[in-house]
Design a protein around this motif. Structure first.
Motif, PDB file in Angstrom:
ATOM      1  N   ILE A 262      33.483  -2.011  -0.456  1.00 17.66           N
ATOM      2  CA  ILE A 262      32.172  -2.289   0.156  1.00 17.66           C
ATOM      3  C   ILE A 262      32.234  -2.301   1.687  1.00 17.66           C
ATOM      4  O   ILE A 262      31.432  -1.635   2.348  1.00 17.66           O
ATOM      5  N   PRO A 263      33.191  -3.052   2.302  1.00 18.56           N
ATOM      6  CA  PRO A 263      33.248  -3.003   3.767  1.00 18.56           C
ATOM      7  C   PRO A 263      33.514  -1.597   4.303  1.00 18.56           C
ATOM      8  O   PRO A 263      32.934  -1.199   5.315  1.00 18.56           O
ATOM      9  N   CYS A 264      34.389  -0.861   3.604  1.00 14.25           N
ATOM     10  CA  CYS A 264      34.692   0.509   4.050  1.00 14.25           C
ATOM     11  C   CYS A 264      33.444   1.391   3.974  1.00 14.25           C
ATOM     12  O   CYS A 264      33.156   2.159   4.900  1.00 14.25           O
ATOM     13  N   ILE A 265      32.711   1.268   2.876  1.00 11.27           N
ATOM     14  CA  ILE A 265      31.499   2.071   2.719  1.00 11.27           C
ATOM     15  C   ILE A 265      30.472   1.712   3.789  1.00 11.27           C
ATOM     16  O   ILE A 265      29.825   2.587   4.382  1.00 11.27           O
ATOM     17  N   ILE A 266      30.327   0.394   4.039  1.00  8.10           N
ATOM     18  CA  ILE A 266      29.370  -0.048   5.060  1.00  8.10           C
ATOM     19  C   ILE A 266      29.736   0.526   6.428  1.00  8.10           C
ATOM     20  O   ILE A 266      28.884   1.040   7.160  1.00  8.10           O
ATOM     21  N   ILE A 267      31.031   0.438   6.770  1.00  6.52           N
ATOM     22  CA  ILE A 267      31.479   0.950   8.069  1.00  6.52           C
ATOM     23  C   ILE A 267      31.250   2.455   8.165  1.00  6.52           C
ATOM     24  O   ILE A 267      30.772   2.970   9.182  1.00  6.52           O
TER      25      ILE A 267
ATOM     26  N   LEU B 222      33.117 -12.520 -10.273  1.00  2.00           N
ATOM     27  CA  LEU B 222      33.079 -11.079 -10.029  1.00  2.00           C
ATOM     28  C   LEU B 222      34.243 -10.640  -9.161  1.00  2.00           C
ATOM     29  O   LEU B 222      34.917  -9.634  -9.442  1.00  2.00           O
ATOM     30  N   LEU B 223      34.509 -11.409  -8.090  1.00  2.46           N
ATOM     31  CA  LEU B 223      35.569 -11.036  -7.159  1.00  2.46           C
ATOM     32  C   LEU B 223      36.950 -11.183  -7.784  1.00  2.46           C
ATOM     33  O   LEU B 223      37.907 -10.555  -7.332  1.00  2.46           O
ATOM     34  N   LYS B 224      37.053 -12.024  -8.810  1.00  3.11           N
ATOM     35  CA  LYS B 224      38.342 -12.188  -9.486  1.00  3.11           C
ATOM     36  C   LYS B 224      38.621 -11.063 -10.478  1.00  3.11           C
ATOM     37  O   LYS B 224      39.759 -10.887 -10.909  1.00  3.11           O
ATOM     38  N   SER B 225      37.598 -10.297 -10.829  1.00  3.35           N
ATOM     39  CA  SER B 225      37.773  -9.194 -11.767  1.00  3.35           C
ATOM     40  C   SER B 225      38.302  -7.964 -11.035  1.00  3.35           C
ATOM     41  O   SER B 225      38.199  -7.865  -9.812  1.00  3.35           O
ATOM     42  N   PRO B 226      38.882  -6.999 -11.764  1.00  8.13           N
ATOM     43  CA  PRO B 226      39.364  -5.764 -11.115  1.00  8.13           C
ATOM     44  C   PRO B 226      38.259  -5.036 -10.352  1.00  8.13           C
ATOM     45  O   PRO B 226      38.486  -4.524  -9.268  1.00  8.13           O
ATOM     46  N   VAL B 227      37.052  -5.018 -10.944  1.00  8.33           N
ATOM     47  CA  VAL B 227      35.926  -4.375 -10.262  1.00  8.33           C
ATOM     48  C   VAL B 227      35.606  -5.102  -8.958  1.00  8.33           C
ATOM     49  O   VAL B 227      35.343  -4.484  -7.922  1.00  8.33           O
ATOM     50  N   GLY B 228      35.662  -6.441  -9.015  1.00  9.65           N
ATOM     51  CA  GLY B 228      35.398  -7.223  -7.817  1.00  9.65           C
ATOM     52  C   GLY B 228      36.414  -6.985  -6.724  1.00  9.65           C
ATOM     53  O   GLY B 228      36.076  -6.901  -5.541  1.00  9.65           O
ATOM     54  N   ILE B 229      37.680  -6.891  -7.117  1.00 12.22           N
ATOM     55  CA  ILE B 229      38.733  -6.630  -6.134  1.00 12.22           C
ATOM     56  C   ILE B 229      38.510  -5.277  -5.463  1.00 12.22           C
ATOM     57  O   ILE B 229      38.678  -5.122  -4.246  1.00 12.22           O
ATOM     58  N   VAL B 230      38.134  -4.285  -6.268  1.00 15.38           N
ATOM     59  CA  VAL B 230      37.831  -2.967  -5.704  1.00 15.38           C
ATOM     60  C   VAL B 230      36.653  -3.068  -4.736  1.00 15.38           C
ATOM     61  O   VAL B 230      36.649  -2.463  -3.661  1.00 15.38           O
ATOM     62  N   CYS B 231      35.645  -3.872  -5.124  1.00 11.94           N
ATOM     63  CA  CYS B 231      34.460  -4.037  -4.267  1.00 11.94           C
ATOM     64  C   CYS B 231      34.823  -4.677  -2.936  1.00 11.94           C
ATOM     65  O   CYS B 231      34.260  -4.328  -1.893  1.00 11.94           O
ATOM     66  N   ILE B 232      35.779  -5.637  -2.973  1.00 12.40           N
ATOM     67  CA  ILE B 232      36.192  -6.293  -1.733  1.00 12.40           C
ATOM     68  C   ILE B 232      36.733  -5.271  -0.743  1.00 12.40           C
ATOM     69  O   ILE B 232      36.519  -5.378   0.474  1.00 12.40           O
ATOM     70  N   ILE B 233      37.430  -4.273  -1.263  1.00 13.21           N
ATOM     71  CA  ILE B 233      38.007  -3.249  -0.392  1.00 13.21           C
ATOM     72  C   ILE B 233      36.989  -2.164  -0.064  1.00 13.21           C
ATOM     73  O   ILE B 233      36.863  -1.719   1.075  1.00 13.21           O
TER      74      ILE B 233
ATOM     75  N   LEU C 162      25.192  -7.546   6.697  1.00 19.80           N
ATOM     76  CA  LEU C 162      26.012  -7.618   5.487  1.00 19.80           C
ATOM     77  C   LEU C 162      27.500  -7.644   5.824  1.00 19.80           C
ATOM     78  O   LEU C 162      28.272  -8.397   5.214  1.00 19.80           O
ATOM     79  N   LEU C 163      27.882  -6.835   6.798  1.00 16.87           N
ATOM     80  CA  LEU C 163      29.285  -6.789   7.180  1.00 16.87           C
ATOM     81  C   LEU C 163      29.735  -8.119   7.764  1.00 16.87           C
ATOM     82  O   LEU C 163      30.795  -8.655   7.393  1.00 16.87           O
ATOM     83  N   TYR C 164      28.938  -8.670   8.683  1.00 10.55           N
ATOM     84  CA  TYR C 164      29.296  -9.957   9.290  1.00 10.55           C
ATOM     85  C   TYR C 164      29.297 -11.073   8.251  1.00 10.55           C
ATOM     86  O   TYR C 164      30.160 -11.958   8.285  1.00 10.55           O
ATOM     87  N   LEU C 165      28.337 -11.034   7.319  1.00  8.86           N
ATOM     88  CA  LEU C 165      28.285 -12.058   6.263  1.00  8.86           C
ATOM     89  C   LEU C 165      29.530 -11.974   5.394  1.00  8.86           C
ATOM     90  O   LEU C 165      30.120 -13.005   5.042  1.00  8.86           O
ATOM     91  N   PHE C 166      29.923 -10.766   5.064  1.00  4.32           N
ATOM     92  CA  PHE C 166      31.125 -10.592   4.253  1.00  4.32           C
ATOM     93  C   PHE C 166      32.361 -11.100   4.994  1.00  4.32           C
ATOM     94  O   PHE C 166      33.224 -11.755   4.414  1.00  4.32           O
ATOM     95  N   MET C 167      32.432 -10.824   6.293  1.00  6.32           N
ATOM     96  CA  MET C 167      33.565 -11.291   7.089  1.00  6.32           C
ATOM     97  C   MET C 167      33.591 -12.818   7.159  1.00  6.32           C
ATOM     98  O   MET C 167      34.662 -13.437   7.096  1.00  6.32           O
TER      99      MET C 167
END
Length: 271
Positions: free
Chosen positions: A194-199, A181-192, A18-23
């Motif tokens: 989700i990777p942090c949570i995964i790590i 989704l990524l353009k919404s405020p919730v999506g922007i928060v998820c962009i930051i 998931l992390l590599y896919l997101f990257m």
């Protein structure tokens, strides 16, 4: 313990994927942003193709419109569409128009009260005497309204505000929803987040795995030491039992010899 280790390993692998896919998605988005050109309404053009998002239900599925024989079926709201941009060269543009047919979906500019960007299907296309085309387009979603508005574009009118941008060659609903989704405020928060949570989760799992491995090694070492001590005690016990058995045998032999000596002494006395 083995099953738990397999679960931890599976979660770690899934997290890495998931992390590599997101990257990869972020990298592709960055590259597209760098190499793409933007037109007046912000659509990105990459290698002759535009990426656009449908904002109205005019091309959604409808019982009154049969699209089963066409390559592009219904286009739900918020879908991402890939538009093959009409060539700028007049000769190439003429050849491009020659390939169009009823059922193709075009993205075009059209003026009602203001100029709008519309994506509709060709319902009629006729070649003009001067070499251009008259194209009539309608949305698929007619609903109960049989009298649907038709947009007409004359390709020979060079400076007309009504003109074709390109032909829709692909549709992706999941990608469109993801971008929205990524353009919404919730999506922007998820962009930051989700990777942090995964790590963080991966690091916690790694620490737990390392601590668990160390604990298992220590427990194994203690178990082996206890087993060694037990084996040593068994050996000592066996030696002790052997010694006791030997002493008991020796004592019995001595008792057998003493009566024999007494009998011999008595015989000699009688003589």
């Amino acid at each position: 313990m083995k099953g738990k280790a397999l679960i931890v390993r599976g979660v770690k692998i899934a997290g890495d994927v998931l992390l590599y896919l997101f990257m990869v998605i972020c990298l592709v988005t960055l590259v597209l942003s760098i190499v793409s050109k933007k037109d007046g309404d912000g659509a990105a053009t990459v290698l002759g193709y535009q990426i656009r998002f449908v904002q109205s239900p005019s091309m959604e599925a409808c019982e009154q419109t049969d699209v089963s024989g066409y390559k592009i079926k219904d286009i739900p709201t918020k879908s991402m569409v890939f538009v093959e941009v009409m060539p700028e060269d007049p000769i190439e543009a003429a050849a491009w128009y020659d390939e169009l047919a009823v059922g193709d979906v075009l993205t075009f500019k059209y003026v009602y009260t203001t100029q709008e960007t519309i994506t509709h299907r060709i319902v009629s296309i006729e070649k003009n005497e001067n070499g251009g085309y008259t194209i009539e387009l309608q949305g698929d979603n007619k609903g109960e309204n049989a009298d649907v508005m038709t947009q007409t574009i004359d390709t020979t009118q060079v400076n007309s505000p009504n003109y074709v941008i390109g032909k829709v060659v692909g549709v992706s609903v999941p990608l469109g929803l993801l971008v929205y989704l990524l353009k919404s405020p919730v999506g922007i928060v998820c962009i930051i987040m989700i990777p942090c949570i995964i790590i963080i989760v991966l690091e916690i799992l790694r620490i737990v795995s390392v601590v668990g491995a160390d604990r298992r090694k220590k427990q194994q070492a203690i178990k082996e030491q206890q087993q060694s001590e037990i084996e040593e005690l068994k050996k000592q016990l066996e030696l002790l039992q052997a010694a006791q058995t030997k002493d008991s045998t020796t004592s019995s032999d001595v008792q057998d010899i003493q009566p024999q000596n007494q009998e011999e002494q008595e015989k000699q006395t009688w003589k």
